[in-house]
Design an enzyme around this catalytic site. Sequence first.
Site, PDB file in Angstrom:
ATOM      1  N   ASN A  14       0.839  -1.210   0.000  1.00 57.61           N
ATOM      2  CA  ASN A  14       0.000   0.000   0.000  1.00 57.61           C
ATOM      3  C   ASN A  14       0.870   1.255   0.000  1.00 57.61           C
ATOM      4  O   ASN A  14       0.550   2.234  -0.687  1.00 57.61           O
ATOM      5  CB  ASN A  14      -0.945   0.004   1.205  1.00 57.61           C
ATOM      6  CG  ASN A  14      -2.164  -0.855   0.946  1.00 57.61           C
ATOM      7  OD1 ASN A  14      -3.052  -0.476   0.193  1.00 57.61           O
ATOM      8  ND2 ASN A  14      -2.194  -2.031   1.541  1.00 57.61           N
ATOM      9  N   MET A  92       0.853  -3.197  12.509  1.00 57.13           N
ATOM     10  CA  MET A  92       0.148  -4.198  13.309  1.00 57.13           C
ATOM     11  C   MET A  92       0.144  -3.878  14.809  1.00 57.13           C
ATOM     12  O   MET A  92       0.086  -4.786  15.626  1.00 57.13           O
ATOM     13  CB  MET A  92       0.762  -5.580  13.056  1.00 57.13           C
ATOM     14  CG  MET A  92       0.653  -6.038  11.618  1.00 57.13           C
ATOM     15  SD  MET A  92      -1.050  -6.041  11.003  1.00 57.13           S
ATOM     16  CE  MET A  92      -1.703  -7.452  11.892  1.00 57.13           C
ATOM     17  N   ARG A  93       0.198  -2.627  15.164  1.00 60.82           N
ATOM     18  CA  ARG A  93       0.138  -2.249  16.585  1.00 60.82           C
ATOM     19  C   ARG A  93      -0.969  -1.251  16.824  1.00 60.82           C
ATOM     20  O   ARG A  93      -1.347  -0.493  15.927  1.00 60.82           O
ATOM     21  CB  ARG A  93       1.466  -1.641  17.042  1.00 60.82           C
ATOM     22  CG  ARG A  93       2.519  -2.684  17.208  1.00 60.82           C
ATOM     23  CD  ARG A  93       3.843  -2.092  17.605  1.00 60.82           C
ATOM     24  NE  ARG A  93       4.843  -3.128  17.490  1.00 60.82           N
ATOM     25  CZ  ARG A  93       5.239  -3.909  18.493  1.00 60.82           C
ATOM     26  NH1 ARG A  93       4.783  -3.711  19.700  1.00 60.82           N
ATOM     27  NH2 ARG A  93       6.111  -4.866  18.296  1.00 60.82           N
ATOM     28  N   HIS A 111      -8.152  -0.994   6.227  1.00 57.86           N
ATOM     29  CA  HIS A 111      -8.554  -2.271   6.815  1.00 57.86           C
ATOM     30  C   HIS A 111      -9.228  -3.113   5.728  1.00 57.86           C
ATOM     31  O   HIS A 111     -10.043  -2.598   4.956  1.00 57.86           O
ATOM     32  CB  HIS A 111      -9.534  -2.024   7.969  1.00 57.86           C
ATOM     33  CG  HIS A 111      -9.952  -3.288   8.634  1.00 57.86           C
ATOM     34  ND1 HIS A 111      -9.137  -3.978   9.514  1.00 57.86           N
ATOM     35  CD2 HIS A 111     -11.088  -4.020   8.521  1.00 57.86           C
ATOM     36  CE1 HIS A 111      -9.759  -5.068   9.911  1.00 57.86           C
ATOM     37  NE2 HIS A 111     -10.938  -5.128   9.328  1.00 57.86           N
TER      38      HIS A 111
END
Length: 192
Positions: A14, A92-93, A111
């Site tokens: 992305n 990923m946090r 998402h």
Amino acid sequence: MLNIAIFGSGSGSNYQAIAEAIERGTIDARIVCVLADVEDAFILERARKLGHPAIYIDCAPFKTKLDDAAEARAIDVIKDNGGDFIVLAGFMRIVKPGLLNAFAGRIINIHPSLLPQFPGLHAGQQALDAGAKETGCTVHFVDEGIDTGAVIVQKKVPILPNDTTETLMNRIHKQEHLAYPEALKKIAENKL
Ligand code: GRF
């Protein structure tokens, strides 16, 4: 002009799509730095190739959050590089109030579902398990919840009878690469 700091943990496709859209002149923005919480994440390699500052933020011992020290380091790095906007691209946090307040209303995420459906982890598998006929992707502002902020852009994809998580996620990914530049263009042009 948006001065974007990208946050990622993985492949960074992305990020690459956004960088290419900026390069084509589609979005009035520049990428000022790329931060990752995984030292050997491919997103950092892409950043080095694209000539953007590539910075590893060590978050040990925490696995899912950006602790206060890591958060403070991230804010310093972004400010030192002239960043004023954060794009989470496969990060990923969980982002905590310190960072949210430092960049209030200026952090967005992507998402792989049509939120509010299937928030959290394994969104593709969740859609398959639910027997959904379609899913998609959502670009949204980040707030204190998990995948709960205001929606900017959504793109739908069909779920086909023989889909596996992999085939479905590949189809979603293609739409993500269109959705993220589109969302940033809207924000850069104040068209929300
Ligand atoms: C995307 O599927 C995005 O929806 C999720 O993480 C993935 C990142 O992919 N948040 P990439 O690192 O941009 O290739």
